[in-house]
Design an enzyme around this catalytic site. Structure first.
Site, PDB file in Angstrom:
ATOM      1  N   HIS A  45       0.833  -1.217   0.000  1.00 21.93           N
ATOM      2  CA  HIS A  45       0.000   0.000   0.000  1.00 21.93           C
ATOM      3  C   HIS A  45       0.862   1.260   0.000  1.00 21.93           C
ATOM      4  CE1 HIS A  45      -3.359  -2.689   1.314  1.00 21.93           C
ATOM      5  NE2 HIS A  45      -2.382  -3.249   2.021  1.00 21.93           N
ATOM      6  N   SER A 101      15.908  22.289 -14.789  1.00 25.81           N
ATOM      7  CA  SER A 101      14.723  23.086 -15.084  1.00 25.81           C
ATOM      8  C   SER A 101      15.197  24.441 -15.590  1.00 25.81           C
ATOM      9  CB  SER A 101      13.896  23.264 -13.816  1.00 25.81           C
ATOM     10  OG  SER A 101      13.098  24.415 -13.925  1.00 25.81           O
ATOM     11  N   LYS A 104      16.616  22.200  -9.495  1.00 25.47           N
ATOM     12  CA  LYS A 104      15.978  20.952  -9.948  1.00 25.47           C
ATOM     13  C   LYS A 104      16.948  19.987 -10.625  1.00 25.47           C
ATOM     14  CE  LYS A 104      12.059  19.971  -9.886  1.00 25.47           C
ATOM     15  NZ  LYS A 104      10.862  20.490 -10.554  1.00 25.47           N
ATOM     16  N   ASN A 114      15.818  16.632 -12.562  1.00 26.68           N
ATOM     17  CA  ASN A 114      14.600  15.872 -12.854  1.00 26.68           C
ATOM     18  C   ASN A 114      14.890  14.516 -13.496  1.00 26.68           C
ATOM     19  OD1 ASN A 114      12.990  17.979 -11.907  1.00 26.68           O
ATOM     20  ND2 ASN A 114      12.981  18.989 -13.908  1.00 26.68           N
ATOM     21  N   GLU A 129      10.627   9.195 -16.284  1.00 25.18           N
ATOM     22  CA  GLU A 129       9.246   9.605 -16.562  1.00 25.18           C
ATOM     23  C   GLU A 129       8.836   9.217 -17.981  1.00 25.18           C
ATOM     24  OE1 GLU A 129       8.482  13.776 -14.774  1.00 25.18           O
ATOM     25  OE2 GLU A 129      10.646  13.515 -14.793  1.00 25.18           O
TER      26      GLU A 129
END
Ligand code: ARG
Length: 456
Positions: free
Chosen positions: A153, A274, A280, A282, A287
């Site tokens: 979970h 960024s 940042k 990333n 992704e």
């Protein structure tokens, strides 16, 4: 004026909707190979004279050399790669080229080419997946003993080892490879010789062409041969399944790279910045692997819906089989390569993982297990006692292992002094030595087995 336009306009659009050369030129190698096998057989069978069969084969080699050097041009008037190749062959060798298409149709031709292409793709994907497995195994071996929280979970559940976690993905990829291998074995039958749909009256030798192209045997039914695209769907299903696994791993990288987790950091090579927030870093590649899996599943859906409801045998709808397969293949190959690169170069922040494993009362089950093992308490009752212990630690704002023996025994006198050692995360993972469990000794065993399977 209007009439002239009417006559010309629809014809141009017709050409455009009909042409597949912009995408099926990707089949040129397979198309040449199929034609060479076909013409060699025609020569041996005496269907085409020996001299012509040799001229055609040499001409095909010249066309292939041109394609290799300059690529294939998108001439929509030539419709597809089959017509383009034959037309260029005719320019090079003259009228003998017209004998190549004896006892053949574009229907069995494209079915053969596409099978050959899918077969090559499966082989390429397998190489990539194997490399990913090697990367996973290598990192798992480094971290057979590194402790991290295991989740259910997405709540900290029980401590596990990072090596164990990585080896879970090894298993997924193992199944992916076996799924592709199944697809390959199933598809390895040659449709060439089915002709348009009914077979041919010429005395062809289908065993010979099947063998020359590396197929196990010719397909059994000519109608099925030209209308079947199961091999492409099998490929897409395997690709979709593999991409789901990559997507889940990608999601974990995204999550783990986020500041609240901080379980991994990506090297510069695998990070993007960024344009507005200088702090940042990333995880774009992860992704995109996650994103690409959606597109790959879309490719599968696309071809399933193309095929659904088509009557026997060939219909032009089937020309739309290629773009989704090509797209899925490109996305998958890129995703596998990116994932291997990330896995190889990620830094695992094992201190953060350990701290997270130690928080969240993740060894509560160990306390319950100990009450069962040492004091003979029935598990349900042990679970209840442990619940009270967790509640106390929660109230006090401390870890389970920080509670004193007196405090523990006040909850239940059967809790013994060995319990504190048993509540450490290291003891917890070491205890889970059942087959397939997370104990470092078990993980090292599965890693050794995996290395053997990978031949490394
Ligand atoms: N370009 C076609 C395809 O990919 C080749 C087969 C054409 N067959 C036909 N009967 N028009 O499907």
């Amino acid at each position: 004026m209007w009439g002239g336009r009417f006559a010309e306009g629809p014809a141009a659009v017709m050409r455009e909707i009909n042409a597949s050369i912009p995408f099926d030129k990707r089949l040129w190698r397979q198309d040449i190979a199929g034609s060479k096998a076909h013409v060699a057989m025609l020569g041996v069978q005496g269907i085409v004279g020996h001299a012509d069969s040799v001229t055609i084969a040499q001409g095909l080699d010249r066309v292939a050399a041109e394609y290799e050097a300059n690529g294939v041009t998108d001439d929509l008037t030539l419709e597809d790669i089959h017509m383009a190749t034959e037309s260029r062959l005719a320019e090079l060798i003259g009228p003998a080229a017209g004998r190549l298409h004896t006892a053949r149709s574009r229907n069995d031709q494209v079915a053969t080419d596409f099978r050959l292409w899918v077969r090559d793709s499966i082989d390429a994907v397998d190489v990539g997946l194997r490399a990913l497995q090697q990367a996973l195994v290598a990192r798992a071996a480094e971290h057979a003993e590194s402790v991290m929280p295991g989740f259910t979970h997405l709540q900290a559940a029980q401590p596990v080892t990072l090596g164990h976690h990585l080896m879970a993905y090894y298993e997924m990829v193992r199944r992916d490879r076996s799924r592709f291998a199944d697809a390959r074995a199933r598809m390895n039958e040659c449709p060439l010789g089915a002709a348009a749909l009914a077979g041919t009256g010429f005395p062809i030798d289908r065993q010979a062409t099947a063998k020359a192209l590396g197929f196990d045997r010719p397909t059994a039914n000519s109608l099925d041969s030209v209308s079947d695209r199961d091999f492409a769907l099998d490929y897409l299903m395997s690709a979709a399944q593999a991409s789901l696994h990559l997507s889940r791993l990608a999601e974990e990288i995204v999550l783990w790279a986020s500041q609240p987790f901080g379980f991994v950091s990506l090297p510069d090579q695998w990070s993007t910045g960024s344009s507005i927030m200088p702090q940042k870093r990333n995880p774009d590649a992860a992704e995109l692997v996650r994103g690409h899996s959606g597109r790959i599943v879309g490719c599968l859906t696309s071809l399933m819906i193309t095929m659904k409801g088509l009557p026997l045998a060939y219909s032009k709808d089937m020309q739309d089989d290629k773009p989704p397969v090509f797209e899925a293949h490109d996305l998958l190959a890129l995703s596998i390569a990116a994932m291997s690169g990330m896995i190889e170069t990620l830094t695992f922040r094992t201190d953060r993982m350990r701290a997270a494993a130690e928080a969240g009362f993740s060894t509560a089950t160990d306390l319950a297990d100990r009450l069962v093992r040492v004091a003979g308490v029935p598990f349900r009752e042990a679970h209840h006692i442990t619940g009270a212990v967790v509640k106390l630690a929660e109230v006090k704002g401390c870890a389970l292992s920080d509670l004193s023996l007196a405090e523990l025994q006040a909850i239940d006198p059967r809790i013994d002094e060995g319990v504190q050692a048993a509540l450490s995360v290291d003891a917890s993972v070491a205890a889970r030595a059942s087959e397939g469990g997370t104990a470092p000794e078990r993980v090292r065993q599965t890693i050794a087995r995996a290395k053997e399977n990978l031949g490394s």
